[in-house]
Scaffold this active site. Structure first.
Site, PDB file in Angstrom:
ATOM      1  N   GLY A  38     -29.814  40.559   1.278  1.00  0.00           N
ATOM      2  CA  GLY A  38     -31.275  40.692   0.853  1.00  0.00           C
ATOM      3  C   GLY A  38     -31.915  41.726   1.389  1.00  0.00           C
ATOM      4  O   GLY A  38     -31.427  42.631   1.840  1.00  0.00           O
ATOM      5  N   PHE A  93     -30.681  56.374   6.350  1.00  0.00           N
ATOM      6  CA  PHE A  93     -29.831  55.264   6.445  1.00  0.00           C
ATOM      7  C   PHE A  93     -30.077  54.422   7.479  1.00  0.00           C
ATOM      8  O   PHE A  93     -29.076  53.626   8.100  1.00  0.00           O
ATOM      9  CB  PHE A  93     -28.387  56.040   6.739  1.00  0.00           C
ATOM     10  CG  PHE A  93     -28.060  57.040   5.692  1.00  0.00           C
ATOM     11  CD1 PHE A  93     -27.599  56.661   4.389  1.00  0.00           C
ATOM     12  CD2 PHE A  93     -28.255  58.367   6.051  1.00  0.00           C
ATOM     13  CE1 PHE A  93     -27.192  57.612   3.635  1.00  0.00           C
ATOM     14  CE2 PHE A  93     -27.609  59.212   4.992  1.00  0.00           C
ATOM     15  CZ  PHE A  93     -27.296  59.009   3.854  1.00  0.00           C
ATOM     16  N   LYS A 124     -52.876  49.207   8.297  1.00  0.00           N
ATOM     17  CA  LYS A 124     -51.618  49.804   9.027  1.00  0.00           C
ATOM     18  C   LYS A 124     -51.956  51.054   9.706  1.00  0.00           C
ATOM     19  O   LYS A 124     -51.455  51.031  10.962  1.00  0.00           O
ATOM     20  CB  LYS A 124     -50.859  50.064   7.659  1.00  0.00           C
ATOM     21  CG  LYS A 124     -49.131  50.240   7.994  1.00  0.00           C
ATOM     22  CD  LYS A 124     -48.313  50.448   6.778  1.00  0.00           C
ATOM     23  CE  LYS A 124     -48.279  49.239   6.142  1.00  0.00           C
ATOM     24  NZ  LYS A 124     -47.538  49.608   4.812  1.00  0.00           N
ATOM     25  N   CYS A 139     -33.860  46.868   0.226  1.00  0.00           N
ATOM     26  CA  CYS A 139     -32.792  47.983   0.067  1.00  0.00           C
ATOM     27  C   CYS A 139     -31.673  47.392  -0.801  1.00  0.00           C
ATOM     28  O   CYS A 139     -31.586  47.866  -2.053  1.00  0.00           O
ATOM     29  CB  CYS A 139     -32.587  48.556   1.248  1.00  0.00           C
ATOM     30  SG  CYS A 139     -33.812  49.273   2.209  1.00  0.00           S
ATOM     31  N   GLU A 158     -33.069  48.308   9.378  1.00  0.00           N
ATOM     32  CA  GLU A 158     -34.191  47.328   9.853  1.00  0.00           C
ATOM     33  C   GLU A 158     -33.606  46.681  11.296  1.00  0.00           C
ATOM     34  O   GLU A 158     -32.432  46.162  11.298  1.00  0.00           O
ATOM     35  CB  GLU A 158     -34.862  46.467   9.024  1.00  0.00           C
ATOM     36  CG  GLU A 158     -35.703  47.103   8.058  1.00  0.00           C
ATOM     37  CD  GLU A 158     -36.257  46.377   6.936  1.00  0.00           C
ATOM     38  OE1 GLU A 158     -36.636  45.075   7.092  1.00  0.00           O
ATOM     39  OE2 GLU A 158     -36.638  46.805   5.900  1.00  0.00           O
ATOM     40  N   ARG A 210     -38.488  40.482   2.127  1.00  0.00           N
ATOM     41  CA  ARG A 210     -38.257  41.008   0.690  1.00  0.00           C
ATOM     42  C   ARG A 210     -36.894  40.535   0.279  1.00  0.00           C
ATOM     43  O   ARG A 210     -36.002  40.685   1.153  1.00  0.00           O
ATOM     44  CB  ARG A 210     -38.399  42.471   0.715  1.00  0.00           C
ATOM     45  CG  ARG A 210     -39.924  43.109   0.806  1.00  0.00           C
ATOM     46  CD  ARG A 210     -40.060  44.581   0.732  1.00  0.00           C
ATOM     47  NE  ARG A 210     -39.428  44.888   2.020  1.00  0.00           N
ATOM     48  CZ  ARG A 210     -39.058  46.080   2.236  1.00  0.00           C
ATOM     49  NH1 ARG A 210     -39.307  47.089   1.316  1.00  0.00           N
ATOM     50  NH2 ARG A 210     -38.692  46.752   3.245  1.00  0.00           N
TER      51      ARG A 210
END
Ligand code: UGA
Length: 437
Positions: free
Chosen positions: A261, A149, A35, A264, A152, A334
């Site tokens: 989903g 807050f 990364k 978070c 994505e 995720r």
């Protein structure tokens, strides 16, 4: 200012690049060398619109350094902690291993006057506990909590221009020092009039989980209405439009479909329930159990709907799943509802082909037994049913006539209420959706 960012995932990488964009000198640290190498080369290690351009821009200024060496944070005035707090394997509670370790390890490089700022989503009470860890290890250093807050897919925009900025600060004189430091960090966005709320530490922690719980509840509310619409022969999309015109309700986050989903919302509501239980206030958020249950029921209903349109038997049927990420404009799988439905159909014997514009590699790592196809037309070829489960733009723009020439059966299940029913039925498709006749 000189700033460090610890943890360069979906949150930290964007935060580090954005802080450099605001003019700060930033050092980002992550244990994942791959990364770090990607970021050092100006390449985003995950898909996030606008992040590539931002990295190119800030790399040219020399204001963003990335490394695996934690000692590089020495000398930073503010240290942001952006590591993950996933759900624990043994229950609903949040796994605080990474946050605890990050702050513990950071104390070895910290000096008096510096400020540790948690951004990770944590159970209420964590910040006060960690503030004590910092104070004991380095007298004169402080800890604040500054919840994030960002969404994505809109992460850069949400970081540079958030709806609000919340600081949880310690009591006493430290409150002034910490507030002044964070005001300096966020000087540019604050100067544009973005609201700033300064609170104590537990309030700041609760603001974050309360916001995500409210959003999850809003989605499950409309999905509960979808269940009612299904049995009553009504239409949830019209219902959402109609109630959404009431400004007190609002139309945003009222899209019925396969539900929420991601990394978070699902884990945050579960961790909130677990923490509330520990505090003896489990009843106050017991409704979140129902929010979670409604959400999961949508996935089950989607599989039932597939069975219905496939003449009662899924075994051996060719199903094309459009979308693997948990939402469009992200490669994050995720707790992805789309990938979960694909896996359930495969377990029931369907021959499932999954397409996604960005998330195939992540999906394959999680569900290696599914068949993946990068070419959209090849993915659609010969399908007995097409399931749109993540509403990427390219799926919304599909031409039903053209797709009709590729599939075996013109049957489409719109898991996100994202398509025009008329356009698809006019092209001879059997169109079914969640919450609609
Ligand atoms: C969420 C929050 O929206 C952010 O404010 C928060 O900062 C972030 O979690 C976090 O805690 O880090 P995100 O997970 O990126 O952001 O995704 P959302 O845009 O909230 O969408 C969550 C899920 O809800 C997606 O699966 C989406 O498809 C679903 N959704 C969203 C619906 O089913 N219906 C809607 O009307 C809206």
């Amino acid at each position: 200012m000189r700033i460090s960012v610890i943890g360069l995932g979906y949150l930290g990488a964007v935060h580090a690049a954005s802080m450099a964009k605001l003019g700060h000198d930033v050092v980002g640290v992550d244990v994942d060398a791959a990364k770090v190498d990607a970021l050092a080369a100006g390449t985003p290690p995950f898909y996030e619109p606008g992040l590539g351009e931002l990295l190119t821009e800030v790399s040219a200024t020399g204001r963003l350094q990335v490394t695996t060496d934690l000692s590089a944070v020495r000398g930073a005035q503010v240290h942001f902690v952006c590591v993950g707090t996933p759900q624990r394997a043994d229950g609903y509670a949040a796994d605080l291993t990474y946050v605890d370790a990050a702050i513990q390890n950071l104390t070895a490089h910290l000096s008096a006057g510096e400020i540790v700022v948690g951004k990770s989503t944590v159970p209420v009470g964590t910040a006060e506990r960690l503030a004590e860890v910092v104070r004991r290890a380095v007298p004169g250093a402080h800890l604040a909590w500054n919840p994030e807050f960002l969404r994505e897919g809109f992460a850069v925009q949400d970081t540079l221009s958030p709806d609000r900025i919340v600081y949880g600060v310690p009591g006493g004189e430290a409150a002034v020092t910490v507030t002044a430091a964070l005001d300096a960090v966020y000087e540019a966005p604050l100067s544009t009039g973005i609201p700033r709320i300064v609170s104590d530490l537990p309030t700041a922690e609760l603001v974050k989980v309360a916001a995500n719980s409210f959003l999850a509840t809003k989605i499950s509310f409309i999905n509960a209405m979808a269940e009612l619409c299904e049995v009553a022969g009504a239409d949830v999309t019209q219902l959402a439009d109609a109630i959404g015109h009431d400004a007190r309700i609002g139309r945003r986050f009222l899209n019925a479909g396969l539900g929420f989903g991601g990394g978070c919302l699902p884990k945050d509501i579960r961790a909130f329930m677990a923490r509330a239980d520990e505090l003896g206030a489990g009843e106050a958020v017991a409704f979140l159990g129902e929010v979670d249950a409604i959400n999961i029921r949508r996935r089950v209903r989607m599989v039932e709907l597939a069975r219905e349109v496939l003449d009662g038997s899924i075994t051996g049927k060719r199903v094309t799943v459009l979308g693997a990420s948990f939402k469009p404009d992200s490669d994050d799988v995720r707790d992805s509802p789309a990938l979960d439905v694909a896996a359930r159909l495969s377990e029931l014997g369907a021959v499932v082909t999954v397409h996604d514009p960005q998330a195939i590699d992540n999906a394959r790592a999680k569900q290696p037994r599914l068949h993946y196809e990068r070419d959209l037309e090849a993915a659609l070829a010969g399908a007995d049913a097409v399931l749109l489960l993540t509403e990427w733009r390219q799926y919304r723009d599909l031409d039903p006539e053209r797709v009709g020439t590729l599939v075996a059966q013109r049957t489409i299940l719109d898991g996100r209420n994202a398509l025009s029913r008329t356009a698809w039925t006019d092209a001879g498709w059997q169109y079914r959706a969640l919450g609609r006749r």
